[in-house]
Design a protein around this motif. Structure first.
Motif, PDB file in Angstrom:
ATOM      1  N   ASP A   6       0.911  -1.163  -0.035  1.00 45.68           N
ATOM      2  CA  ASP A   6      -0.104   0.112  -0.066  1.00 45.68           C
ATOM      3  C   ASP A   6       0.806   1.190   0.173  1.00 45.68           C
ATOM      4  OD1 ASP A   6      -2.772  -1.164   2.067  1.00 45.68           O
ATOM      5  OD2 ASP A   6      -2.312  -1.074  -0.317  1.00 45.68           O
ATOM      6  N   SER A   7       0.385   2.169  -0.706  1.00 42.02           N
ATOM      7  CA  SER A   7       0.810   3.487  -0.753  1.00 42.02           C
ATOM      8  C   SER A   7       1.294   4.043   0.726  1.00 42.02           C
ATOM      9  CB  SER A   7       0.446   4.430  -1.384  1.00 42.02           C
ATOM     10  OG  SER A   7      -0.603   5.427  -0.850  1.00 42.02           O
ATOM     11  N   LEU A   8       2.567   4.830   0.834  1.00 43.75           N
ATOM     12  CA  LEU A   8       2.576   5.274   2.202  1.00 43.75           C
ATOM     13  C   LEU A   8       1.524   6.835   2.385  1.00 43.75           C
ATOM     14  CD1 LEU A   8       6.616   5.232   1.987  1.00 43.75           C
ATOM     15  CD2 LEU A   8       4.874   3.740   3.414  1.00 43.75           C
ATOM     16  N   PHE A   9       1.049   6.946   1.227  1.00 45.06           N
ATOM     17  CA  PHE A   9       0.259   7.883   1.276  1.00 45.06           C
ATOM     18  C   PHE A   9      -1.223   7.509   1.462  1.00 45.06           C
ATOM     19  CE2 PHE A   9       3.910  10.077   0.600  1.00 45.06           C
ATOM     20  CZ  PHE A   9       3.999  11.229   1.448  1.00 45.06           C
ATOM     21  N   PRO A  10      -1.952   7.288   2.686  1.00 43.91           N
ATOM     22  CA  PRO A  10      -2.988   6.597   2.461  1.00 43.91           C
ATOM     23  C   PRO A  10      -4.101   7.043   1.423  1.00 43.91           C
ATOM     24  CG  PRO A  10      -2.637   7.619   4.285  1.00 43.91           C
ATOM     25  CD  PRO A  10      -1.670   7.784   3.858  1.00 43.91           C
ATOM     26  N   SER A  11      -4.246   6.169   0.470  1.00 43.83           N
ATOM     27  CA  SER A  11      -5.172   6.445  -0.499  1.00 43.83           C
ATOM     28  C   SER A  11      -5.651   8.001  -0.888  1.00 43.83           C
ATOM     29  CB  SER A  11      -6.644   5.744  -0.166  1.00 43.83           C
ATOM     30  OG  SER A  11      -7.958   6.394  -0.744  1.00 43.83           O
ATOM     31  N   SER A  12      -4.784   8.385  -1.574  1.00 49.86           N
ATOM     32  CA  SER A  12      -4.894   9.930  -1.794  1.00 49.86           C
ATOM     33  C   SER A  12      -6.043  10.267  -2.386  1.00 49.86           C
ATOM     34  CB  SER A  12      -3.592  10.219  -2.252  1.00 49.86           C
ATOM     35  OG  SER A  12      -3.955  11.740  -3.040  1.00 49.86           O
ATOM     36  N   GLN A  13      -6.702  11.258  -2.146  1.00 50.11           N
ATOM     37  CA  GLN A  13      -7.967  11.636  -2.800  1.00 50.11           C
ATOM     38  C   GLN A  13      -7.713  12.071  -4.104  1.00 50.11           C
ATOM     39  OE1 GLN A  13      -6.395  12.384  -0.324  1.00 50.11           O
ATOM     40  NE2 GLN A  13      -5.633  14.312  -0.743  1.00 50.11           N
ATOM     41  N   ARG A  14      -6.460  12.325  -4.529  1.00 45.90           N
ATOM     42  CA  ARG A  14      -5.742  12.728  -6.021  1.00 45.90           C
ATOM     43  C   ARG A  14      -6.229  11.616  -6.835  1.00 45.90           C
ATOM     44  NH1 ARG A  14      -3.304  16.770  -6.796  1.00 45.90           N
ATOM     45  NH2 ARG A  14      -3.850  18.097  -4.917  1.00 45.90           N
ATOM     46  N   GLY A  15      -6.287  10.538  -6.503  1.00 45.76           N
ATOM     47  CA  GLY A  15      -6.730   9.419  -7.552  1.00 45.76           C
ATOM     48  C   GLY A  15      -7.823   9.478  -8.057  1.00 45.76           C
ATOM     49  N   GLU A  16      -8.930  10.033  -7.115  1.00 45.27           N
ATOM     50  CA  GLU A  16     -10.213   9.967  -7.717  1.00 45.27           C
ATOM     51  C   GLU A  16     -10.571  11.257  -8.284  1.00 45.27           C
ATOM     52  OE1 GLU A  16     -10.272   8.688  -3.943  1.00 45.27           O
ATOM     53  OE2 GLU A  16      -9.398   7.197  -5.341  1.00 45.27           O
ATOM     54  N   SER A  17      -9.554  12.340  -8.100  1.00 44.68           N
ATOM     55  CA  SER A  17     -10.084  13.599  -8.674  1.00 44.68           C
ATOM     56  C   SER A  17     -10.216  13.425  -9.979  1.00 44.68           C
ATOM     57  CB  SER A  17      -9.030  14.435  -8.358  1.00 44.68           C
ATOM     58  OG  SER A  17      -7.762  14.315  -9.265  1.00 44.68           O
ATOM     59  N   SER A  18     -11.261  14.260 -10.613  1.00 47.51           N
ATOM     60  CA  SER A  18     -11.611  14.423 -11.923  1.00 47.51           C
ATOM     61  C   SER A  18     -10.181  14.794 -12.692  1.00 47.51           C
ATOM     62  CB  SER A  18     -12.762  15.143 -12.433  1.00 47.51           C
ATOM     63  OG  SER A  18     -12.307  16.349 -12.326  1.00 47.51           O
ATOM     64  N   LEU A  19     -10.313  14.177 -14.112  1.00 49.36           N
ATOM     65  CA  LEU A  19      -9.071  14.499 -15.044  1.00 49.36           C
ATOM     66  C   LEU A  19      -9.057  16.061 -15.369  1.00 49.36           C
ATOM     67  CD1 LEU A  19      -9.343  11.323 -17.316  1.00 49.36           C
ATOM     68  CD2 LEU A  19      -7.589  11.619 -15.778  1.00 49.36           C
ATOM     69  N   PRO A  20      -7.974  16.582 -15.632  1.00 50.59           N
ATOM     70  CA  PRO A  20      -7.855  17.931 -15.808  1.00 50.59           C
ATOM     71  C   PRO A  20      -7.865  17.842 -17.657  1.00 50.59           C
ATOM     72  CG  PRO A  20      -5.662  17.279 -15.225  1.00 50.59           C
ATOM     73  CD  PRO A  20      -6.537  16.014 -14.820  1.00 50.59           C
ATOM     74  N   LEU A  21      -8.836  18.509 -17.884  1.00 51.48           N
ATOM     75  CA  LEU A  21      -9.149  18.607 -19.267  1.00 51.48           C
ATOM     76  C   LEU A  21      -8.072  18.842 -20.368  1.00 51.48           C
ATOM     77  CD1 LEU A  21     -11.436  17.946 -21.293  1.00 51.48           C
ATOM     78  CD2 LEU A  21     -11.949  20.352 -21.434  1.00 51.48           C
ATOM     79  N   GLY A  22      -7.435  19.927 -20.071  1.00 49.92           N
ATOM     80  CA  GLY A  22      -6.184  20.295 -20.992  1.00 49.92           C
ATOM     81  C   GLY A  22      -5.308  19.231 -21.098  1.00 49.92           C
ATOM     82  N   LEU A  23      -4.858  18.745 -19.760  1.00 55.89           N
ATOM     83  CA  LEU A  23      -3.765  18.151 -19.722  1.00 55.89           C
ATOM     84  C   LEU A  23      -3.989  16.458 -20.392  1.00 55.89           C
ATOM     85  CD1 LEU A  23      -1.106  18.048 -18.534  1.00 55.89           C
ATOM     86  CD2 LEU A  23      -1.923  16.887 -16.507  1.00 55.89           C
ATOM     87  N   THR A  24      -5.420  16.112 -20.257  1.00 51.21           N
ATOM     88  CA  THR A  24      -5.780  14.902 -20.726  1.00 51.21           C
ATOM     89  C   THR A  24      -5.772  14.932 -22.131  1.00 51.21           C
ATOM     90  OG1 THR A  24      -7.099  14.649 -18.880  1.00 51.21           O
ATOM     91  CG2 THR A  24      -7.541  13.195 -20.712  1.00 51.21           C
ATOM     92  N   LEU A  25      -6.364  15.927 -22.892  1.00 54.80           N
ATOM     93  CA  LEU A  25      -6.395  16.121 -24.094  1.00 54.80           C
ATOM     94  C   LEU A  25      -4.981  16.100 -24.787  1.00 54.80           C
ATOM     95  CD1 LEU A  25      -9.292  18.924 -24.896  1.00 54.80           C
ATOM     96  CD2 LEU A  25      -9.253  16.393 -25.336  1.00 54.80           C
ATOM     97  N   LEU A  26      -3.904  16.771 -24.265  1.00 55.62           N
ATOM     98  CA  LEU A  26      -2.701  16.945 -24.666  1.00 55.62           C
ATOM     99  C   LEU A  26      -1.780  15.558 -24.611  1.00 55.62           C
ATOM    100  CD1 LEU A  26      -0.128  18.767 -25.402  1.00 55.62           C
ATOM    101  CD2 LEU A  26       0.430  18.569 -23.066  1.00 55.62           C
ATOM    102  N   SER A  27      -2.089  14.885 -23.413  1.00 58.21           N
ATOM    103  CA  SER A  27      -1.731  13.388 -23.271  1.00 58.21           C
ATOM    104  C   SER A  27      -2.225  12.380 -24.594  1.00 58.21           C
ATOM    105  CB  SER A  27      -1.940  12.914 -21.973  1.00 58.21           C
ATOM    106  OG  SER A  27      -1.447  13.650 -21.122  1.00 58.21           O
ATOM    107  N   GLY A  28      -3.523  12.590 -24.505  1.00 61.19           N
ATOM    108  CA  GLY A  28      -4.385  11.966 -25.480  1.00 61.19           C
ATOM    109  C   GLY A  28      -3.770  12.027 -27.082  1.00 61.19           C
TER     110      GLY A  28
END
Lengths: 544, 392
Positions: A6-28
């Protein structure tokens, strides 16, 4: 999953946060661009009629090639892990003498192009080779067969295990060694502690390195060709050379099959990798070094055996060619020019820069915003790595010529195409390394910066990026190294008259002027070795 | 890798031949139809000190090649070349780089961009590039890839006064390509262990020769070898070819990566005989005059095919006249002398004879009515070879 992964940072809320649109489009967009050449391969394969395709795919040759390729990938990957993990452990966690030296020596085989390694091994150990000539006075008429599966697996392993070695080392260095000590105080044996604590911690790094080994093995053409072992790349090449529709069809279908195998490997790796560990940035703690005692000697023998075999053989053979080639005035057009080295370094540096930048958003997204989409994007960025250079080169020639118009004629788009080919093929090295970098940086750091009033971009630039930089740079250097060695796509896409070290080695070697191949090969090894030293100086993926 | 045509350029043996082509060309160009070949042996080992000697017709050094170079049209009597030319060369840079550079140097307004890759790769590149190909001339190591390009309608016919420079069997009937030099399939044998009468004159008889058991060499992944097996497939059928391949495997034939290595191995006595193109034998002999190595031929069958390297004007050529005139230069006296003395190939224009201990073209017995362009159809050949367990 076992609790220790398990990660040392207990279940970071970041995991579930919605995808940033710009970054996702760029990576995509980057992932889509990288997958794009595959469309051509797919289209080619689909043009083959259904019954013909079925007929071709069930032929004895096709089946044998499939089995040969998968067997080679499996054996080379397994052998690389078996060699690299103990070596990494020895050079990080034990009191092995000359650790610094062994770290460098054991990483160096990565700078030797595997086809040069294969040539050297054939020259040295082949029938009527150098070693046999040396042993002939002793009455030794024949050496064990080097050609075929054995030779191909041996050479591939020797020149790809460093992928696992380097990533495992980085992981061992950054893992919190106090965990092992803790396990020991809980009366676990050393083996038990290794199995329960160390293995889960280094597993993502080992599988990441193993993935690179597997995909490289699948895409390499030179080694199996020299070792006369029929795998996808070799048969695709032979069939393309046959200049018949039938051969083209078979080549297209085999390429398709190759891509499918790639997906299977990616899926397996995804399974095995398990969940990632995130270590606290900058606070890795060294536990006590393991004292080897009498085990020092076998350990040293292992290091010497691996490094010696992988480095001494090619350097020795190249030097022999160099000395023997000294009297050659033949083929003046093959004389070495420094321009070739500058060309190689130039395109490799640009490819490394572009791949590093392109890999950054993909790696960030994959670590900080886990979702099906980001997983897909990251996996897609790996596909090009397994596509053989010849197939990639021809696909890009097709696109460049069809849609490049006058720019293609005037060779204006050839450099961009060449760089694109390199990025498509080697992006995973950048993504993997940068990803490891992000894993080791706690998201809480940039959160802290945010609370201090920084914008997200500023927080990223001022806090996260400097911490990720070593991983990013390590990945870029890996791309640089691999690009320096790349041959088939370079041959097909380079502008006319543009020569690099490997294209020069190729033409000298192909015409039997080995003396002319020796200098550029040695220059290639030296330049690559220098960049490897830089990489080791920052200890690969170590955040410190 | 070995099927790359560039590897035709001299082989991966451990020995290389020193030559001084630039020097040769300077002298070749200095006088009409003349090459200074002062002592072929020294010349090839790079020890030729005769560069300053005024080359003159018939003025030749040591006897072996003597006064062989004669006839043909000099480049000086050919149309001038001016403009830009992109040449896709399937022939290796080590072999033809100097010749191309020589032609470029001859004309101040000529700019040649050569691109060296395998012949098959270049054909595919031209096809993939479509009408946007920068290629003006395709210079190929075999007739097959030229024929393939012509069949795809990607060639521009050559003027008949260019194709007529060679005999009709060495150019395409419609003028789409022309042969520029020839290569014969041969049997190199070691004169200390075999005499010429030990070598069958029928290629199909080889598997039955007990005296050749465990003492022959072949290079199955090599392009010219595959063309030879393809010829056998066309002339004798698949079944007979498969039996022949199996018979040779049963006879214990040794596998080599290329044919230069075979010629060397025969000269060294490692094996007694082999299957190679004719020029590898000449390259070994040029380096070691006393080597116990000689050339045998089969008669009128696949073992005696005579293939050509040649050139075509690509349909994307910007200036087809310039491109055709460049091809014409490949048939000049100087270029033909270059092929004869430097690559040890058969010159194709009349009156220029091969160099070395070789019969003239007229004395060869290639199979009648074999279309050279068919020899590129190696696809079914690869299957046959794989079926008997040969890795190609």
């Amino acid at each position: 999953m076992a609790p220790e992964t398990d990660s040392l940072f207990p279940s970071s809320q970041r995991g579930e946060s919605s995808l940033p649109l710009g970054l996702t489009l760029l990576s995509g967009a980057i992932a889509a661009a990288v997958v794009f050449p595959l469309v051509w391969i797919l289209a080619n394969a689909l043009e083959v009629g259904g019954t013909t395709a079925l007929d071709l795919l069930t032929r004895e040759t096709t089946l044998r090639v499939f089995l040969n390729s998968t067997l080679l990938v499996a054996v080379v990957t397994a052998a690389s892990i078996v060699i690299a993990v103990p070596l990494a452990y020895l050079t990080v966690r034990t009191n092995l003498p000359f650790k610094r030296f062994w770290t460098v020596a054991l990483s160096m085989p990565l700078v030797v192009p595997s086809y040069i390694g294969a040539f050297a091994f054939v020259s040295a150990f082949g029938p009527r080779g150098e070693l046999q000539s040396l042993l002939a006075p002793l009455g030794i008429e024949q050496l064990p067969e080097i050609y075929g599966f054995t030779g191909a697996a041996l050479v591939m392993t020797l020149y790809t295990y460093p992928y696992v070695f380097i990533s495992t080392r980085a992981s061992l260095k950054t893992m919190d060694a106090r965990l092992v000590d803790a396990a020991r105080t809980l009366k676990h044996s050393r083996t038990e502690a290794f199995r329960r604590v160390t293995i889960p911690q280094i597993r993502p790094a080992v599988t990441a390195g193993a993935l690179l080994v597997a995909l490289y093995t699948l895409s390499d053409f030179g080694t199996p060709a020299i070792m006369r072992f029929d795998v996808f790349t070799k048969v695709i090449y032979a069939e393309q050379n046959s200049l018949s529709t039938f051969g083209q069809d078979l080549a297209a279908l085999l390429s398709l099959q190759l891509v499918v195998v790639t997906f299977v490997i990616l899926a397996i790796e995804s399974r095995v990798r398990g969940s990632d560990t995130i270590s606290t940035s900058g606070t890795s703690t060294r536990g006590a070094l393991v004292h080897l005692g009498a085990w020092k000697w076998p350990a040293l023998a292992l290091c010497l055996g691996v490094a010696g075999l992988a480095l001494v053989v090619p350097v020795g053979i190249l030097t022999a060619w160099l000395i023997r080639g000294g009297s050659e005035s033949a083929a003046a057009s093959l004389a070495f020019q420094w321009e070739y080295a500058f060309n190689s370094v130039g395109v490799s540096a640009v490819a490394a820069l572009v791949a590093g930048l392109a890999g950054l958003p993909i790696a960030y997204l994959a670590v900080r915003h886990r979702s099906r989409a980001s997983w897909l994007i990251e996996r897609a960025s790996y596909v090009g790595y397994a596509v053989p250079g010849v197939v990639m080169g021809l696909a890009l020639v097709y696109f460049g010529a069809r849609y490049g118009g006058q720019f293609y004629q005037q060779e204006l788009i050839l450099f961009p195409l060449l760089i694109f080919a390199y990025v498509v093929r080697f992006l995973p090295q950048a993504v993997g390394s940068t990803r490891a970098g992000f894993l080791q940086v706690s998201p809480t750091l940039s959160d802290a910066a945010r609370t201090l009033g920084r914008s997200p971009v500023a927080a990223f630039r001022e806090v996260t990026l400097p911490l990720v930089a070593p991983g990013l740079l390590g990945g870029a250097l890996l791309v640089f190294l691999t690009t320096m060695k790349e041959l088939p796509a370079t041959l097909l896409l380079r502008p006319t008259g543009f020569k690099t070290l490997v294209t020069h080695i190729w033409s000298a070697q192909a015409s039997g002027h080995f003396g002319h191949a020796a200098i550029p090969a040695l220059v290639l090894v030296v330049v690559s070795a220098l960049s490897m030293l830089v990489m080791l100086a920052m200890e690969g993926y170590d955040v410190k | 890798m070995d099927s790359r045509d560039t590897s035709d350029a001299g082989g991966a043996g451990r020995r290389t031949l020193g030559t001084s082509r630039r020097r040769f060309l300077q002298s070749a160009g200095a006088a009409v139809g003349v090459a200074s070949l002062a002592g072929c042996t020294q010349f090839l080992s790079g020890e030729d000190a005769n560069a300053t000697e005024t080359p003159e017709f018939g003025q030749i050094g040591s006897g072996r090649i003597g006064d062989q170079i004669q006839g043909g049209t000099s480049m000086q009597d050919m149309p001038d070349l001016a403009g830009e030319l992109t040449i896709y060369s399937g022939r290796g840079e080590a072999l033809v780089g100097e010749l191309i550079a020589y032609i470029e140097d001859l004309y101040p307004d000529l700019d040649i961009q050569p691109r060296y890759e395998g012949s098959s790769q270049l054909v595919q590149k031209i096809l993939n590039e479509g009408q946007n190909s920068p290629a003006d001339v395709f210079f190929s190591v075999n007739a097959g890839s030229l024929g393939f390009l012509a069949d795809e309608n990607r060639t521009e016919p050559l003027p008949s006064d260019v194709t007529d420079m060679v005999r009709e069997e060495f150019h395409d009937p419609s003028g789409n390509w022309v042969g520029t030099s020839g290569r014969a399939r041969t049997i190199p044998y070691n004169t200390e262990s075999l005499s010429e009468s030990d070598i069958p004159t029928d290629i199909m008889a080889f598997p039955d020769q007990e005296q050749l058991a465990d003492s022959m060499g072949w290079a199955p992944s090599y392009g010219s070898f595959q063309a030879f097996v393809t010829a056998m497939r066309i002339l004798n059928g698949e079944e007979a070819t498969k039996q022949w391949l199996q018979g040779m495997v049963d006879l214990g034939v040794e596998e080599y990566t290329d044919e230069f290595a075979i010629a060397l191995a025969v000269a060294d006595g490692e094996i007694d005989a082999g299957f190679t193109n004719h020029y590898y034998i000449q390259r070994v002999l040029a380096d070691r005059e006393d080597a116990p190595l000689a050339t045998a031929f089969t008669e009128g069958d696949a073992g005696a095919i005579f293939n050509v390297a040649g050139a075509a004007v690509v349909d994307t050529a910007e200036d087809t006249e310039l491109a055709a005139n460049f091809v014409r230069h490949l048939l000049s006296a100087e270029a033909q002398a270059y092929f004869a003395t430097t690559t040890f190939e058969y010159p194709l224009i009349p009156d220029v004879e091969p160099v070395g201990d070789l019969p003239t073209i007229d004395e060869l017995n290639p199979p009648a009515d074999l279309d050279l362009t068919q020899l590129s159809d190696i696809r079914p050949t690869l299957d046959l070879m794989r079926e008997v367990g040969i890795s190609v």
